[in-house]
Design a protein around this motif. Structure first.
Motif, PDB file in Angstrom:
ATOM      1  N   TYR A 276      66.406  49.003  26.825  1.00 52.17           N
ATOM      2  CA  TYR A 276      66.351  49.954  27.146  1.00 52.17           C
ATOM      3  C   TYR A 276      67.844  50.383  27.091  1.00 52.17           C
ATOM      4  O   TYR A 276      68.044  52.262  27.102  1.00 52.17           O
ATOM      5  CB  TYR A 276      65.548  50.410  27.922  1.00 52.17           C
ATOM      6  CG  TYR A 276      64.563  49.708  28.689  1.00 52.17           C
ATOM      7  CD1 TYR A 276      63.506  51.241  27.974  1.00 52.17           C
ATOM      8  CD2 TYR A 276      63.863  49.442  28.800  1.00 52.17           C
ATOM      9  CE1 TYR A 276      62.129  51.208  28.034  1.00 52.17           C
ATOM     10  CE2 TYR A 276      62.306  48.276  28.649  1.00 52.17           C
ATOM     11  CZ  TYR A 276      61.737  50.392  28.676  1.00 52.17           C
ATOM     12  OH  TYR A 276      61.099  49.665  28.757  1.00 52.17           O
TER      13      TYR A 276
ATOM     14  N   LYS B 209      58.331  53.579  22.840  1.00 55.49           N
ATOM     15  CA  LYS B 209      58.976  54.543  23.812  1.00 55.49           C
ATOM     16  C   LYS B 209      58.398  54.422  24.871  1.00 55.49           C
ATOM     17  O   LYS B 209      57.377  54.376  25.259  1.00 55.49           O
ATOM     18  CB  LYS B 209      58.903  55.243  23.749  1.00 55.49           C
ATOM     19  CG  LYS B 209      59.511  56.211  22.540  1.00 55.49           C
ATOM     20  CD  LYS B 209      59.815  57.767  22.052  1.00 55.49           C
ATOM     21  CE  LYS B 209      61.007  58.484  21.003  1.00 55.49           C
ATOM     22  NZ  LYS B 209      61.824  59.010  21.440  1.00 55.49           N
ATOM     23  N   ASN B 210      59.238  54.368  25.978  1.00 53.97           N
ATOM     24  CA  ASN B 210      58.265  54.122  27.526  1.00 53.97           C
ATOM     25  C   ASN B 210      57.528  54.973  27.895  1.00 53.97           C
ATOM     26  O   ASN B 210      57.800  56.608  27.859  1.00 53.97           O
ATOM     27  CB  ASN B 210      59.361  53.793  28.446  1.00 53.97           C
ATOM     28  CG  ASN B 210      58.767  53.620  30.031  1.00 53.97           C
ATOM     29  OD1 ASN B 210      58.379  54.293  30.185  1.00 53.97           O
ATOM     30  ND2 ASN B 210      59.262  52.353  30.786  1.00 53.97           N
TER      31      ASN B 210
ATOM     32  N   ASN C  12      56.086  55.954  30.386  1.00 49.72           N
ATOM     33  CA  ASN C  12      56.417  56.070  31.606  1.00 49.72           C
ATOM     34  C   ASN C  12      57.443  57.385  31.711  1.00 49.72           C
ATOM     35  O   ASN C  12      57.428  58.132  32.362  1.00 49.72           O
ATOM     36  CB  ASN C  12      57.064  55.260  32.848  1.00 49.72           C
ATOM     37  CG  ASN C  12      54.901  54.807  32.788  1.00 49.72           C
ATOM     38  OD1 ASN C  12      54.107  55.381  33.454  1.00 49.72           O
ATOM     39  ND2 ASN C  12      56.144  53.909  33.750  1.00 49.72           N
ATOM     40  N   ASN C  13      58.571  57.311  30.706  1.00 53.50           N
ATOM     41  CA  ASN C  13      60.103  58.171  31.158  1.00 53.50           C
ATOM     42  C   ASN C  13      60.262  59.335  29.276  1.00 53.50           C
ATOM     43  O   ASN C  13      60.918  59.981  29.203  1.00 53.50           O
ATOM     44  CB  ASN C  13      60.922  57.383  31.722  1.00 53.50           C
ATOM     45  CG  ASN C  13      61.254  56.242  31.035  1.00 53.50           C
ATOM     46  OD1 ASN C  13      61.275  56.085  29.124  1.00 53.50           O
ATOM     47  ND2 ASN C  13      62.013  55.768  32.176  1.00 53.50           N
ATOM     48  N   GLY C  14      59.938  57.451  28.462  1.00 51.47           N
ATOM     49  CA  GLY C  14      59.666  58.528  26.712  1.00 51.47           C
ATOM     50  C   GLY C  14      61.244  57.833  26.350  1.00 51.47           C
ATOM     51  O   GLY C  14      62.146  58.010  25.283  1.00 51.47           O
ATOM     52  N   ARG C  15      62.097  56.823  27.315  1.00 48.56           N
ATOM     53  CA  ARG C  15      63.224  56.101  27.095  1.00 48.56           C
ATOM     54  C   ARG C  15      62.441  55.471  25.282  1.00 48.56           C
ATOM     55  O   ARG C  15      61.953  54.288  25.961  1.00 48.56           O
ATOM     56  CB  ARG C  15      63.975  55.600  27.895  1.00 48.56           C
ATOM     57  CG  ARG C  15      64.427  56.254  28.571  1.00 48.56           C
ATOM     58  CD  ARG C  15      65.135  55.568  29.830  1.00 48.56           C
ATOM     59  NE  ARG C  15      66.193  55.267  28.985  1.00 48.56           N
ATOM     60  CZ  ARG C  15      66.822  53.911  29.967  1.00 48.56           C
ATOM     61  NH1 ARG C  15      66.557  53.603  30.831  1.00 48.56           N
ATOM     62  NH2 ARG C  15      67.541  53.389  28.949  1.00 48.56           N
TER      63      ARG C  15
END
Length: 66
Positions: free
Chosen positions: A13, A33-34, A36-39
């Motif tokens: 990440y 992309k995650n 939950n958080n868009g990372r």
């Protein structure tokens, strides 16, 4: 470094760590992309070379000394 032997995939990440792995010859096997958080994350196949580079990264990465 603690190694997760159960997972053959390493999820990275950190953009800085991703660039470090790329500069040292590794190529990601996937990216996404995650939810939950868009990372953004990058996936790498586990192996001796990845583990060696992660150990080096941990020993030498820059730290914020506040």
């Amino acid at each position: 470094m603690i190694k997760n032997e159960a997972s053959p995939i390493y999820f990275c990440y950190s953009p800085n760590q991703h660039r470090y792995l790329q500069r040292n010859g590794l190529r990601e096997i996937g990216t996404g992309k995650n939810v939950n958080n868009g990372r953004q994350f990058w996936q790498y196949e586990r192996g001796d070379e990845l583990d060696r580079l992660l150990d080096e990264w941990t020993a030498n990465r820059p730290r914020n000394n506040k």
